[in-house]
Design a protein around this motif. Sequence first.
Motif, PDB file in Angstrom:
ATOM      1  N   ILE A  60       0.890  -1.202  -0.277  1.00  0.00           N
ATOM      2  CA  ILE A  60      -0.172   0.069  -0.011  1.00  0.00           C
ATOM      3  C   ILE A  60       0.802   1.190  -0.068  1.00  0.00           C
ATOM      4  CG2 ILE A  60      -1.868   1.329   1.270  1.00  0.00           C
ATOM      5  CD1 ILE A  60      -2.803  -1.434   2.506  1.00  0.00           C
ATOM      6  N   PRO A  61       0.840   1.973  -1.023  1.00  0.00           N
ATOM      7  CA  PRO A  61       1.951   3.018  -1.164  1.00  0.00           C
ATOM      8  C   PRO A  61       1.796   4.113  -0.101  1.00  0.00           C
ATOM      9  CG  PRO A  61       0.886   2.728  -3.219  1.00  0.00           C
ATOM     10  CD  PRO A  61       0.125   1.888  -2.320  1.00  0.00           C
ATOM     11  N   VAL A  62       0.469   4.379   0.215  1.00  0.00           N
ATOM     12  CA  VAL A  62       0.067   5.371   1.369  1.00  0.00           C
ATOM     13  C   VAL A  62       0.756   5.165   2.590  1.00  0.00           C
ATOM     14  CG1 VAL A  62      -1.835   6.563   2.812  1.00  0.00           C
ATOM     15  CG2 VAL A  62      -2.094   5.703   0.393  1.00  0.00           C
ATOM     16  N   LEU A  63       1.200   4.034   2.862  1.00  0.00           N
ATOM     17  CA  LEU A  63       1.571   3.687   4.146  1.00  0.00           C
ATOM     18  C   LEU A  63       3.282   4.051   4.154  1.00  0.00           C
ATOM     19  CD1 LEU A  63      -0.236   0.288   4.808  1.00  0.00           C
ATOM     20  CD2 LEU A  63      -0.592   2.674   5.673  1.00  0.00           C
ATOM     21  N   ARG A  64       3.876   4.096   2.980  1.00  0.00           N
ATOM     22  CA  ARG A  64       5.140   4.253   2.894  1.00  0.00           C
ATOM     23  C   ARG A  64       5.674   5.583   3.190  1.00  0.00           C
ATOM     24  NH1 ARG A  64       5.702   2.148  -3.104  1.00  0.00           N
ATOM     25  NH2 ARG A  64       4.834   0.098  -2.738  1.00  0.00           N
ATOM     26  N   ARG A  65       4.885   6.631   3.705  1.00  0.00           N
ATOM     27  CA  ARG A  65       5.493   7.958   4.145  1.00  0.00           C
ATOM     28  C   ARG A  65       4.801   8.444   5.352  1.00  0.00           C
ATOM     29  NH1 ARG A  65       8.874  11.005   1.218  1.00  0.00           N
ATOM     30  NH2 ARG A  65       9.664  10.139  -0.753  1.00  0.00           N
ATOM     31  N   GLY A  66       5.412   9.154   6.177  1.00  0.00           N
ATOM     32  CA  GLY A  66       4.824   9.688   7.427  1.00  0.00           C
ATOM     33  C   GLY A  66       4.437   8.753   8.652  1.00  0.00           C
ATOM     34  N   ALA A  67       4.273   9.381   9.551  1.00  0.00           N
ATOM     35  CA  ALA A  67       3.925   8.630  10.830  1.00  0.00           C
ATOM     36  C   ALA A  67       2.204   8.411  10.969  1.00  0.00           C
ATOM     37  CB  ALA A  67       4.432   9.473  12.189  1.00  0.00           C
ATOM     38  N   ALA A  68       1.658   9.227  10.495  1.00  0.00           N
ATOM     39  CA  ALA A  68       0.148   8.980  10.630  1.00  0.00           C
ATOM     40  C   ALA A  68      -0.468   8.012  10.080  1.00  0.00           C
ATOM     41  CB  ALA A  68      -0.515  10.332  10.168  1.00  0.00           C
ATOM     42  N   PRO A  69       0.110   7.456   8.791  1.00  0.00           N
ATOM     43  CA  PRO A  69      -0.503   6.403   8.322  1.00  0.00           C
ATOM     44  C   PRO A  69      -0.116   5.059   8.890  1.00  0.00           C
ATOM     45  CG  PRO A  69       0.345   7.677   6.467  1.00  0.00           C
ATOM     46  CD  PRO A  69       0.678   8.492   7.786  1.00  0.00           C
ATOM     47  N   LEU A  70       0.937   4.995   9.719  1.00  0.00           N
ATOM     48  CA  LEU A  70       1.625   3.938  10.484  1.00  0.00           C
ATOM     49  C   LEU A  70       0.633   3.696  11.631  1.00  0.00           C
ATOM     50  CD1 LEU A  70       5.354   4.443  10.617  1.00  0.00           C
ATOM     51  CD2 LEU A  70       4.025   2.723   9.489  1.00  0.00           C
ATOM     52  N   VAL A  71      -0.222   4.657  12.244  1.00  0.00           N
ATOM     53  CA  VAL A  71      -0.997   4.279  13.358  1.00  0.00           C
ATOM     54  C   VAL A  71      -1.936   3.342  13.268  1.00  0.00           C
ATOM     55  CG1 VAL A  71      -2.315   5.258  15.081  1.00  0.00           C
ATOM     56  CG2 VAL A  71      -0.195   6.675  14.325  1.00  0.00           C
ATOM     57  N   PRO A  72      -2.717   3.388  12.322  1.00  0.00           N
ATOM     58  CA  PRO A  72      -3.815   2.220  12.119  1.00  0.00           C
ATOM     59  C   PRO A  72      -2.954   1.036  11.813  1.00  0.00           C
ATOM     60  CG  PRO A  72      -4.438   4.042  10.682  1.00  0.00           C
ATOM     61  CD  PRO A  72      -2.991   4.307  11.135  1.00  0.00           C
ATOM     62  N   VAL A  73      -2.006   0.745  11.220  1.00  0.00           N
ATOM     63  CA  VAL A  73      -1.248  -0.492  11.117  1.00  0.00           C
ATOM     64  C   VAL A  73      -0.738  -1.081  11.956  1.00  0.00           C
ATOM     65  CG1 VAL A  73       0.766  -1.485   9.547  1.00  0.00           C
ATOM     66  CG2 VAL A  73      -0.771   0.078   8.316  1.00  0.00           C
ATOM     67  N   ALA A 118       7.269   5.906  16.741  1.00  0.00           N
ATOM     68  CA  ALA A 118       8.444   6.766  17.288  1.00  0.00           C
ATOM     69  C   ALA A 118       9.717   6.276  16.598  1.00  0.00           C
ATOM     70  CB  ALA A 118       8.709   7.334  18.441  1.00  0.00           C
ATOM     71  N   LEU A 119      10.046   4.941  16.951  1.00  0.00           N
ATOM     72  CA  LEU A 119      11.000   3.981  16.392  1.00  0.00           C
ATOM     73  C   LEU A 119      11.342   4.247  15.112  1.00  0.00           C
ATOM     74  CD1 LEU A 119      11.333   1.327  19.171  1.00  0.00           C
ATOM     75  CD2 LEU A 119      12.862   3.087  18.878  1.00  0.00           C
ATOM     76  N   ILE A 120      10.189   3.641  14.100  1.00  0.00           N
ATOM     77  CA  ILE A 120      10.077   3.604  12.740  1.00  0.00           C
ATOM     78  C   ILE A 120      10.263   4.956  12.226  1.00  0.00           C
ATOM     79  CG2 ILE A 120       8.742   3.147  10.944  1.00  0.00           C
ATOM     80  CD1 ILE A 120       7.266   1.105  12.683  1.00  0.00           C
ATOM     81  N   VAL A 121       9.940   6.074  12.550  1.00  0.00           N
ATOM     82  CA  VAL A 121      10.060   7.197  12.112  1.00  0.00           C
ATOM     83  C   VAL A 121      11.521   7.734  12.312  1.00  0.00           C
ATOM     84  CG1 VAL A 121       9.429   9.683  12.107  1.00  0.00           C
ATOM     85  CG2 VAL A 121       7.585   7.965  11.996  1.00  0.00           C
ATOM     86  N   ALA A 122      12.045   7.518  13.283  1.00  0.00           N
ATOM     87  CA  ALA A 122      13.645   7.959  13.799  1.00  0.00           C
ATOM     88  C   ALA A 122      14.483   7.131  12.950  1.00  0.00           C
ATOM     89  CB  ALA A 122      13.715   7.726  15.067  1.00  0.00           C
ATOM     90  N   ALA A 123      14.235   5.652  12.801  1.00  0.00           N
ATOM     91  CA  ALA A 123      15.104   4.796  11.734  1.00  0.00           C
ATOM     92  C   ALA A 123      14.935   5.247  10.364  1.00  0.00           C
ATOM     93  CB  ALA A 123      14.548   3.370  11.994  1.00  0.00           C
TER      94      ALA A 123
END
Length: 181
Positions: A60-73, A118-123
Amino acid sequence: MPVAPGEQLARRVRCTSVGAVTVAVAVAAHGTAGGGLPTSSALLLLVGVAAVLSSATVAIPVLRRGAAPLVPVLAAGQVGAHLCLSIAGGHHPGASPAGSPGQLMVAAHLVSIAVCAALIVAAERIGPRVEAALRAVAAALLARVPAVELPRTWLPVADRHPVLAAVGRGTEPRRGPPDFV
């Protein structure tokens, strides 16, 4: 659209770490809230959860950028990891008779969602910088290593045992099983 090498690395780090970090932090949150250690069958189920989360992040391309799309996943990953740990590990002490988690368990999983994001965005931010630093260090180290050419020694093209070589030229070698078969 072409992708820079640093951005490609960041995508790989993100997709891989979504599954791995979610499962690792879910196990830690589950254990902290009194859920206990996972069994081998729970670990196998958790590997499946990690694979599904990583695959969804790649697909899913939307999930590849930013922290906001990560929260539901990440929330779905925490729910899936909790279900795997509860089903495979049996009921844990903080659960009600219906199997729903206690307040401490829910709080631990919610905190782990924020920690994972936080860990994923920092990495993701530090990944290209680390790659550039490693490339610079490797280039500097390889540039300093001189190419050493060893002196060549020439050997004469002559037999060490010329008599045996002359005697054995016309014969067949005697390798193999005996001839009385």
